[in-house]
Write a protein that holds these residues in place. Structure first.
Motif, PDB file in Angstrom:
ATOM      1  N   ASN A 617       0.833  -1.203   0.000  1.00 14.44           N
ATOM      2  CA  ASN A 617       0.000   0.000   0.000  1.00 14.44           C
ATOM      3  C   ASN A 617       0.868   1.255   0.000  1.00 14.44           C
ATOM      4  OD1 ASN A 617      -2.676   1.171   0.114  1.00 14.44           O
ATOM      5  ND2 ASN A 617      -2.258   1.733   2.255  1.00 14.44           N
ATOM      6  N   LYS A 621       1.522   4.311  -2.862  1.00 10.12           N
ATOM      7  CA  LYS A 621       1.541   5.761  -2.591  1.00 10.12           C
ATOM      8  C   LYS A 621       2.848   6.369  -3.105  1.00 10.12           C
ATOM      9  CE  LYS A 621      -1.429   5.229   1.476  1.00 10.12           C
ATOM     10  NZ  LYS A 621      -1.476   5.133   2.959  1.00 10.12           N
ATOM     11  N   LYS A 668      -8.388  -2.478   3.241  1.00 13.33           N
ATOM     12  CA  LYS A 668      -9.622  -1.856   3.758  1.00 13.33           C
ATOM     13  C   LYS A 668      -9.996  -2.481   5.104  1.00 13.33           C
ATOM     14  CE  LYS A 668     -11.655  -0.461  -0.659  1.00 13.33           C
ATOM     15  NZ  LYS A 668     -12.580  -0.899  -1.752  1.00 13.33           N
ATOM     16  N   HIS A 671      -7.767  -1.120   7.671  1.00 12.75           N
ATOM     17  CA  HIS A 671      -8.062   0.295   7.883  1.00 12.75           C
ATOM     18  C   HIS A 671      -9.185   0.424   8.913  1.00 12.75           C
ATOM     19  CE1 HIS A 671      -9.377   4.475   6.366  1.00 12.75           C
ATOM     20  NE2 HIS A 671      -8.302   4.602   7.138  1.00 12.75           N
ATOM     21  N   ASN A 672     -10.129  -0.514   8.819  1.00 16.65           N
ATOM     22  CA  ASN A 672     -11.230  -0.502   9.818  1.00 16.65           C
ATOM     23  C   ASN A 672     -10.750  -1.007  11.176  1.00 16.65           C
ATOM     24  OD1 ASN A 672     -13.055   0.420   7.973  1.00 16.65           O
ATOM     25  ND2 ASN A 672     -13.585  -1.649   7.243  1.00 16.65           N
ATOM     26  N   GLY A 675      -6.713   0.912  11.783  1.00 16.30           N
ATOM     27  CA  GLY A 675      -6.716   2.374  11.634  1.00 16.30           C
ATOM     28  C   GLY A 675      -5.324   2.897  11.316  1.00 16.30           C
ATOM     29  N   LYS A 677      -2.894   6.161   9.217  1.00 18.74           N
ATOM     30  CA  LYS A 677      -2.697   6.609   7.829  1.00 18.74           C
ATOM     31  C   LYS A 677      -2.134   5.482   6.974  1.00 18.74           C
ATOM     32  CE  LYS A 677      -0.731  10.612   6.786  1.00 18.74           C
ATOM     33  NZ  LYS A 677      -1.730  11.078   5.788  1.00 18.74           N
ATOM     34  N   TRP A 679      -2.884   2.571   6.764  1.00 18.00           N
ATOM     35  CA  TRP A 679      -3.904   1.683   6.202  1.00 18.00           C
ATOM     36  C   TRP A 679      -4.935   2.423   5.351  1.00 18.00           C
ATOM     37  CZ3 TRP A 679      -2.634  -3.013   5.485  1.00 18.00           C
ATOM     38  CH2 TRP A 679      -1.844  -3.696   6.406  1.00 18.00           C
ATOM     39  N   GLU A 680      -4.750   3.731   5.184  1.00 20.03           N
ATOM     40  CA  GLU A 680      -5.640   4.412   4.228  1.00 20.03           C
ATOM     41  C   GLU A 680      -5.325   3.858   2.846  1.00 20.03           C
ATOM     42  OE1 GLU A 680      -5.783   8.688   6.615  1.00 20.03           O
ATOM     43  OE2 GLU A 680      -4.963   8.567   4.572  1.00 20.03           O
ATOM     44  N   SER A 682      -4.372   3.250  -0.786  1.00 24.44           N
ATOM     45  CA  SER A 682      -3.766   4.107  -1.798  1.00 24.44           C
ATOM     46  C   SER A 682      -4.759   4.323  -2.948  1.00 24.44           C
ATOM     47  CB  SER A 682      -2.503   3.433  -2.337  1.00 24.44           C
ATOM     48  OG  SER A 682      -2.353   3.703  -3.716  1.00 24.44           O
TER      49      SER A 682
END
Ligand code: T1G
Length: 698
Positions: A617, A621, A668, A671-672, A675, A677, A679-680, A682
């Protein structure tokens, strides 16, 4: 006849000349050209002997790897070679440069082989995840016996001409480098002496001598350690063994073909060939013209005689470039020079250097306490500790001392190269040259371009990488550039996984099972836990929200890794083997208690996904921001800088193989659940998945 292969006759020699730059690879045109030339030689009544010789820098360097995966066009290489061997006139191969893979197999299908003194031969298919698939596993052992054939084929090492003659692979090392003239002379000698057609496939004495021997089982045992995770070396062994167990050469060839096809279909072959071509592609920098002028680097200054500075200096001495090592204290300088000498002496003890070469190299490394001694060097590399204030002060001094046109480089592993450049009046001459520890061993050189770095400085750095036998990757400027920016994400996930319930050794095993030579925490112990600690402290000082970590406690307790015999693991005197330490388990349990964390079971799959997908990921980026030009730049950075297994092609190629949709789903999910950044998802990763594309399609 194709224009890449021509037939001509010189007296009684039918000369088949291959001319297919850059390395006379056996593409379809070459194979069909040789086939028709051989036929022409057969039909030429005045040709009493045939000679195969190549133009350009080398004899045939192998099958054309660019054709792999495409539909095979006749003649297939094994058939062509059998055809050459079946000729009823003697066929001579005259070798120069590197006769490799299918190239050596062509030569083995000939009846005689000669080589110029500087020539090398080899069967490096195993490095591409393959095996010699055109008779090499069947013919070579008929000349060298099992053990030597196994060693050559499972390592892919090149063998110098003289050694090849000792092994019986070539008949003669000729007197000069004029391969054509020497080949012709040898061919005429074959005629004059009435030498018969001598087919390697018909030789059997070496096979008889070792039939039923235990050499293969013993060799497989040895491979278990050396070839961990690889499949090709074992299939190579099976193929060579088939030469000794098959009822006929043809049966052996059939077995070779089966094993070759299995490897051709493997992911490891795909990964290794991707790595092979990517290593060459990285030197072709988009936007940097191939003919960009380069500056002449005749002498180098290195600031800092510590582990990194000493290793960096060795790279230049190794290729004959004088290097001056600067330290502010005589004691530190003497210590640094002594460590370099010790390194060279250890290499000499292993027979890889003579003592004369050690002295020669040491003579090229001088020491100094004064910046004024850098007034005439062409390049300076700063290699002191990761403190921006210190680096800026050094660059300010260099700016005042170094001659116009000198390149000023920092070995920084994470810090902002533009900020460093701002300490000088010549930001166009400033660049990052990030070496990897140990700097005289690791192949990667991460070259960091600043906002204002001049094109000729970038081109000079890329050329210099090749000169000091490194793989240079030109990357953009951000915290951690490409390699460490991804490594920091993996490291943070690894530490969190331990917070949550995994053990450090569990995390490390998942990574070594994937093929890394070391796990995250063993590597941290090697590099020094204080490095990560000071980076985290710097980032906290800069106001970043960096969570407390159990590893901070290790550093604060002086457990800095191998250098203090204890870090995440403990170490016994004289050993680098990481040993799990119950004291660390207690420290982690204590830390969890302080943080109010209840330990939970963490699966290996979660460890793999959180350590590796967070890197993919971040890599996406990095691509999106233009910090890396192509995904292959990221792959090569990780293969050569961090030991990512080349047979998986690098993190981005590996992700493509897994499927970006699967990876995005996991990103995703975390990310849930986790949490942060990191895991935001790309946007580039999302875009590629939406379009059904891969990183390799960019
Ligand atoms: N096929 C296609 N292209 C090749 C090639 C090959 N075999 N070898 C090199 N190139 C290209 C390379 O991509 C580069 O291209 C240029 O040549 C110069 O290479 C049936 C199946 C020969 C020692 O594994 O080890 O035979 O970037 O930069 O440093 O059993 O190339 O210029 O466009 O590396 O002087 C076995 C691989 C194949 C040899 C020269 N052979 N090549 O090194 O130049 S499999 C190999 C090398 C096989 C049979 C099996 C090196 C070299 P570009 P370079 P170099």
């Amino acid at each position: 006849m194709s224009e890449v292969v021509t037939y001509s006759r010189e007296q009684s020699v039918g000369v088949i000349t291959v001319n297919y730059p850059p390395v006379n690879a056996l593409g379809h045109a070459v194979r069909s050209g040789i086939q028709s030339a051989i036929q022409q030689g057969r039909d030429d009544a005045d040709a009493k002997v045939l000679l195969i010789v190549c133009e350009g820098r080398t004899f045939i360097a192998g099958a054309d790897i660019r054709e792999f995966g495409k539909p095979l066009q006749e003649p297939a290489l094994p058939d062509l070679i059998n055809d050459i061997e079946a000729t009823d006139k003697p066929v001579v191969a005259a070798i120069h440069g590197t006769a490799l893979g299918g190239g050596l197999e062509v030569a083995l299908g000939c009846h005689y082989r000669v080589a110029v003194p500087s020539a090398k031969v080899g069967l490096p298919e195993v490095k591409l995840g393959l095996l010699p698939g055109a008779g090499g596993t069947q013919r070579l052992p008929r000349l060298t016996g099992a053990q030597k054939a196994l060693e050559m084929i499972t390592t892919g090492d090149f063998v110098a001409a003289a050694r090849a003659a000792e092994l019986g692979i070539v008949d003669e090392v000729v007197g000069s480098e004029d391969v054509r003239a020497e080949g012709l002379a040898y061919a005429q000698k074959v005629v004059a002496e009435g030498k018969p057609v001598r087919r390697v496939s018909e030789l059997s004495d070496k096979l008889e001598a070792e039939k039923g021997s235990a050499v293969f089982e013993q060799f497989r045992e040895g491979l278990k350690k050396k070839a961990r995770g690889l499949i090709a070396p074992f299939k190579c062994t099976d193929a060579v063994e088939a030469a000794f167990t098959s009822a006929s050469f043809a049966d052996g060839m059939k077995r070779e073909r089966e094993l070759f096809s299995e490897l051709m279909a493997s992911d490891q072959r795909a990964g290794l060939i991707h790595a092979f071509f990517s290593e060459r592609e990285v030197s072709k920098v988009p936007g940097l013209a191939k003919d960009t002028p380069v500056r002449d680097i005749k002498s180098v200054g290195v600031i800092g005689a510590g582990t990194m500075g000493g290793g960096i200096a060795m790279n230049f001495a190794n290729v004959g470039i004088p290097v001056r090592l600067l330290e502010v204290k005589q004691e530190a300088l003497d210590k640094g020079l002594a460590i370099i000498r010790k390194n060279y002496e250890n290499t000499a003890k292993k027979g890889r250097l003579t003592m004369e070469q050690v002295e020669e190299r040491m003579s090229l490394i001088t020491g100094t306490l004064s910046y004024n001694d850098f007034a005439d060097v062409d390049l300076v590399i700063e290699a002191v500790f990761e403190r921006m204030d210190v680096k800026k002060s050094i660059f300010g001094q260099l700016d005042g001392v170094c001659k116009p046109g000198a390149i000023l480089a920092s070995n920084t592993s994470t810090l902002d190269i533009d900020e460093i450049a701002s300490a000088t009046k010549r930001p166009e001459d400033v660049i990052g040259l990030h070496f990897f520890s140990p700097a005289n061993v690791m192949k990667l050189l991460e070259i960091v371009r600043g906002e204002k770095t001049a094109d000729d400085v970038k081109a000079t750095a890329m050329q210099l990488a090749k000169r000091i036998k490194k793989v240079g990757v030109l990357v953009g400027n951000c915290h951690g550039f490409v390699g460490n920016r991804m490594l920091h994400k993996r490291g943070a996930e690894a530490m969190s996984l331990v917070d949550e319930g995994a053990t450090p050794q569990q995390v490390d095993k998942v990574l070594t099972d994937l093929g890394f030579p070391m796990g995250q925490f063993a590597m941290g112990d090697l590099a020094g836990i204080d490095i990560g600690y000071s980076i985290r402290q710097e980032r906290r000082k800069a106001g970043e929200d960096v969570a407390p970590s159990w590893m901070d406690k290790l550093a604060e307790q002086g457990r800095l890794g191998q250098k203090t015999m204890a870090g995440t693991y403990r170490y016994e005197e004289g050993s680098r083997k990481p040993i799990p330490d119950p004291a660390v388990d207690e420290l982690i349990a204590e830390f969890r208690k302080e943080q109010g964390i209840t330990a939970r079971e963490v699966t290996d799959q979660e460890i793999l996904e959180r350590c590796m997908y967070v890197m993919v990921n971040e890599g996406a980026k990095i691509l999106d921001e233009g910090i890396a030009y192509r995904s292959l730049d990221i792959d090569i950075t990780w293969i050569y800088g961090y030991g990512f297994p080349a047979y998986r092609g690098g993190p981005m190629f590996w992700a493509d193989q897994i499927g970006l949709d699967k990876i995005l789903d996991a990103v995703k999910k975390y990310h849930n659940e986790v949490g942060g950044k990191q895991w935001e998802p790309s946007p580039l990763l999302e875009k590629l998945v939406a379009e059904g594309k891969k990183f390799g399609d960019l």
